[in-house]
Write an enzyme that holds these catalytic residues in place. Structure first.
Site, PDB file in Angstrom:
ATOM      1  CE  LYS A 153      -3.458   4.762   0.183  1.00 53.56           C
ATOM      2  NZ  LYS A 153      -2.123   4.514   0.708  1.00 53.56           N
ATOM      3  CG  ASP A 168      -1.798   1.208   1.284  1.00 57.25           C
ATOM      4  OD1 ASP A 168      -2.787   1.198   0.538  1.00 57.25           O
ATOM      5  OD2 ASP A 168      -1.522   2.172   2.036  1.00 57.25           O
ATOM      6  CG  HIS A 217      -4.264   9.586   0.330  1.00 54.43           C
ATOM      7  ND1 HIS A 217      -2.897   9.486   0.258  1.00 54.43           N
ATOM      8  CD2 HIS A 217      -4.594   9.058   1.535  1.00 54.43           C
ATOM      9  CE1 HIS A 217      -2.427   8.930   1.358  1.00 54.43           C
ATOM     10  NE2 HIS A 217      -3.433   8.658   2.149  1.00 54.43           N
ATOM     11  CE1 TYR A 246       0.665   7.662   3.241  1.00 61.69           C
ATOM     12  CE2 TYR A 246       1.104   5.475   2.384  1.00 61.69           C
ATOM     13  CZ  TYR A 246       0.242   6.384   2.980  1.00 61.69           C
ATOM     14  OH  TYR A 246      -1.030   5.993   3.303  1.00 61.69           O
TER      15      TYR A 246
HETATM   16  N1  LIG Z   1      -5.653   5.846   3.260  1.00 61.06           N
HETATM   17  C1  LIG Z   1      -5.247   6.553   4.293  1.00 61.06           C
HETATM   18  O1  LIG Z   1      -5.638   7.716   4.492  1.00 61.06           O
HETATM   19  C2  LIG Z   1      -4.298   5.933   5.277  1.00 61.06           C
HETATM   20  C3  LIG Z   1      -4.157   6.512   6.545  1.00 61.06           C
HETATM   21  C4  LIG Z   1      -3.283   5.909   7.460  1.00 61.06           C
HETATM   22  C5  LIG Z   1      -2.578   4.759   7.097  1.00 61.06           C
HETATM   23  N2  LIG Z   1      -2.727   4.232   5.831  1.00 61.06           N
HETATM   24  C6  LIG Z   1      -1.986   3.006   5.424  1.00 61.06           C
HETATM   25  O2  LIG Z   1      -2.135   2.024   6.418  1.00 61.06           O
HETATM   26  C7  LIG Z   1      -0.860   1.560   6.842  1.00 61.06           C
HETATM   27  C8  LIG Z   1      -0.905   1.055   8.271  1.00 61.06           C
HETATM   28  O3  LIG Z   1      -1.390   2.037   9.172  1.00 61.06           O
HETATM   29  P1  LIG Z   1      -0.453   2.737  10.260  1.00 61.06           P
HETATM   30  O4  LIG Z   1       0.947   2.757   9.741  1.00 61.06           O
HETATM   31  O5  LIG Z   1      -1.121   4.001  10.613  1.00 61.06           O
HETATM   32  O6  LIG Z   1      -0.554   1.851  11.569  1.00 61.06           O
HETATM   33  P2  LIG Z   1      -0.634   0.307  12.013  1.00 61.06           P
HETATM   34  O7  LIG Z   1      -0.359  -0.607  10.896  1.00 61.06           O
HETATM   35  O8  LIG Z   1      -1.884   0.157  12.784  1.00 61.06           O
HETATM   36  O9  LIG Z   1       0.548   0.270  13.083  1.00 61.06           O
HETATM   37  C9  LIG Z   1       1.899   0.181  12.710  1.00 61.06           C
HETATM   38  C10 LIG Z   1       2.746   0.016  13.970  1.00 61.06           C
HETATM   39  O10 LIG Z   1       2.412  -1.224  14.594  1.00 61.06           O
HETATM   40  C11 LIG Z   1       3.594  -1.967  14.870  1.00 61.06           C
HETATM   41  N3  LIG Z   1       3.328  -3.382  14.579  1.00 61.06           N
HETATM   42  C12 LIG Z   1       2.858  -3.910  13.401  1.00 61.06           C
HETATM   43  N4  LIG Z   1       2.750  -5.252  13.493  1.00 61.06           N
HETATM   44  C13 LIG Z   1       3.176  -5.580  14.745  1.00 61.06           C
HETATM   45  C14 LIG Z   1       3.322  -6.804  15.444  1.00 61.06           C
HETATM   46  N5  LIG Z   1       2.989  -7.958  14.870  1.00 61.06           N
HETATM   47  N6  LIG Z   1       3.798  -6.758  16.710  1.00 61.06           N
HETATM   48  C15 LIG Z   1       4.112  -5.599  17.307  1.00 61.06           C
HETATM   49  N7  LIG Z   1       4.010  -4.395  16.700  1.00 61.06           N
HETATM   50  C16 LIG Z   1       3.540  -4.394  15.429  1.00 61.06           C
HETATM   51  C17 LIG Z   1       4.658  -1.429  13.970  1.00 61.06           C
HETATM   52  O11 LIG Z   1       5.925  -1.489  14.602  1.00 61.06           O
HETATM   53  P3  LIG Z   1       7.180  -2.248  13.859  1.00 61.06           P
HETATM   54  O12 LIG Z   1       7.509  -1.427  12.652  1.00 61.06           O
HETATM   55  O13 LIG Z   1       8.269  -2.241  14.873  1.00 61.06           O
HETATM   56  O14 LIG Z   1       6.715  -3.626  13.530  1.00 61.06           O
HETATM   57  C18 LIG Z   1       4.233   0.009  13.730  1.00 61.06           C
HETATM   58  O15 LIG Z   1       4.813   0.855  14.689  1.00 61.06           O
HETATM   59  C19 LIG Z   1       0.044   2.774   6.594  1.00 61.06           C
HETATM   60  O16 LIG Z   1       1.421   2.434   6.602  1.00 61.06           O
HETATM   61  C20 LIG Z   1      -0.474   3.232   5.264  1.00 61.06           C
HETATM   62  O17 LIG Z   1       0.032   2.414   4.221  1.00 61.06           O
HETATM   63  C21 LIG Z   1      -3.592   4.793   4.941  1.00 61.06           C
END
Ligand SMILES: NC(=O)c1ccc[n+]([C@@H]2O[C@H](COP(=O)([O-])OP(=O)(O)OC[C@H]3O[C@@H](n4cnc5c(N)ncnc54)[C@H](OP(=O)(O)O)[C@@H]3O)[C@@H](O)[C@H]2O)c1
Length: 314
Positions: free
Chosen positions: A68, A35, A99, A40
Site C-alpha cells: 500500500k 497483506d 492505504h 508497517y
Molecule cells: N488497510 C488498513 O488501513 C488496515 C488497518 C488495520 C489493519 N490492516 C491489516 O489487517 C491485519 C489484521 O488486523 P489487525 O492486526 O488490526 O487485527 P486482527 O487480525 O483482528 O487481530 C490480531 C490479533 O488477534 C490475535 N489472533 C489472531 N488469530 C487468533 C486465534 N486464532 N486465536 C487467538 N488469537 C488470535 C493475534 O494474536 P497472536 O499473534 O498471538 O496470534 C493478534 O493479537 C493487519 O495486520 C494489517 O495487515 C489494514
C-alpha cells in the site's frame, strides 16, 4: 485472491523479525496471501522471508502479495511502489492499494490528537491524480491490480465514475461487531472484493486506538457460544465467519497455533445458516480503527472521515 491472508501490521508490539518469521511459518503451512504496507516498517524483513519462501520451492505465481502507498506519498506513488518492490524483493505486486483516501499523516507512536500541519479533507481531483499514478503502475506491469482502502460509498462512487482502471478490491474494517453491511454490499455489487481487516477485532491494537465505547468481538456471548460448540477459539470463529460471509479476512498472528487454526477453520466444515444469521444479528456498528489522526481541522470528530450522511465534508 486466496480466501485468507496473513496481516503483517506488527503494531507497536511486534518486531519486524517476529512478523517476518510469521510470514515464513505461515507460508510453510499453506498461506499464500500476505497483506503488507510500507507504513508497517517491516517490508525489508518480510522481503527476506519472501526470498526464503521462494528458495524453498513456492513459486512466485502461487503467492498473492499486497502492499500500500502511505498517506505521505500520494504525490509519489511510483517511487513508493518501487521502494516496496525493492524492500519486498519482488518484480511485481499482485495488488497495490491507496492505504487511506487522505494525504494526512502523523509521526509513528503519536497521540490520536496529533494532526499534520498541512492536513486536508478528501479532495477528489487530488485523489484522481494519485489514482492515475496507480493506473500507470498497471500499465508498466509493476502491479497486477490496484485497489482502495478505507473508502466510503460516496468516495468510491466518484472514483468508479472517473477511473480508467477500476479498483479490484476495497480493504476495510470488518468483524462481527462492525459488519458495514451497506459498504460491503456496494463493494460486491461493483464486482470488487471486500478485504476485511482486523477480522478478530484487533485485540492487540495500540492503546491510543482504544476508546471506552469499543466492544470486544471475541467476548460476545454469541461468538463464544458457537465457538465452544465447534471447539474453536472465538478469534478463529470470527475469521471463519468472515470468509464464509464473502470477505477475504487478513488476520494478523505471530503465533503458529493461531495462524494454523485460522487457516484450518476457513477450509473446514461451513457454519450453519442459523450460525450465520445469529452472527449477522450481533453487529454493533463499532468501528475500532477510527482514523482520528487523519482529520484536517480542530474540533472535528472521527465520524467526519466516514461520510456518515452520504456526503463528503470539505
Ligand atoms: N488497510 C488498513 O488501513 C488496515 C488497518 C488495520 C489493519 N490492516 C491489516 O489487517 C491485519 C489484521 O488486523 P489487525 O492486526 O488490526 O487485527 P486482527 O487480525 O483482528 O487481530 C490480531 C490479533 O488477534 C490475535 N489472533 C489472531 N488469530 C487468533 C486465534 N486464532 N486465536 C487467538 N488469537 C488470535 C493475534 O494474536 P497472536 O499473534 O498471538 O496470534 C493478534 O493479537 C493487519 O495486520 C494489517 O495487515 C489494514
Amino acid at each position: 485472491m486466496p480466501a485468507i491472508g496473513l496481516g503483517t501490521f506488527g503494531s507497536d508490539k511486534f518486531t519486524p523479525a517476529q512478523v517476518a518469521d510469521a510470514v515464513r511459518g505461515a507460508a510453510g503451512i499453506g498461506y499464500r496471501h500476505f497483506d503488507c504496507a510500507s507504513v508497517y516498517s517491516n517490508e525489508k524483513e518480510i522481503g527476506g522471508a519472501f526470498a526464503d519462501i521462494q528458495r524453498d520451492g513456492i513459486a512466485r505465481g502461487d503467492l498473492w502479495i499486497t502492499s500500500k502507498v502511505w498517506n505521505d506519498s500520494h504525490g509519489r506513488v511510483v517511487e513508493s511502489c518501487e521502494q516496496s518492490l525493492r524492500d519486498l524483493k519482488l518484480d511485481y505486486l499482485d495488488l497495490f492499494l491507496v492505504h487511506w483516501p487522505f494525504p494526512n499523516w502523523h509521526p509513528p507512536h503519536c497521540d490520536v490528537s496529533s494532526r499534520s500541519p498541512d492536513a486536508k479533507p478528501y479532495i477528489h481531483a487530488d485523489y484522481m491524480k494519485t489514482w492515475a499514478a496507480m493506473e500507470s503502475l498497471v500499465d508498466r506491469g509493476l502491479v497486477k491490480h490496484i485497489g482502495t482502502s478505507n473508502m466510503t460509498i460516496p468516495k468510491l462512487q466518484l472514483l468508479l465514475k472517473d477511473c480508467r482502471i477500476k479498483p479490484v478490491a476495497n480493504e476495510m474494517e470488518l468483524h462481527p461487531h462492525f459488519q458495514q453491511p451497506d459498504l460491503f454490499e456496494f463493494v460486491k455489487s461493483q464486482g470488487m472484493i471486500p478485504i476485511g481487516y482486523s477480522p478478530v477485532g484487533s485485540p492487540a491494537r495500540p492503546e491510543r486506538d482504544k476508546t471506552p465505547e469499543d466492544t470486544v468481538d471475541i467476548e460476545d456471548p454469541v461468538i463464544v457460544r458457537i465457538a465452544q460448540r465447534l471447539g474453536l477459539h472465538p478469534a478463529t470463529l470470527c475469521v471463519k465467519w468472515a470468509q464464509q460471509r464473502g470477505q477475504v479476512p487478513i488476520p494478523f498472528s505471530i503465533t503458529p497455533r493461531n495462524y494454523m487454526a485460522n487457516l484450518q477453520a476457513v477450509a473446514g466444515t461451513p457454519l450453519t445458516e442459523q450460525d450465520m444469521k445469529d452472527i449477522a444479528a450481533i453487529d454493533r456498528n463499532c468501528r475500532l480503527i477510527k482514523g482520528q489522526v487523519f482529520l484536517w481541522k480542530d474540533n472535528q470528530t472521527w465520524e467526519d472521515l466516514w461520510d456518515l450522511d452520504g456526503t463528503i465534508p470539505s
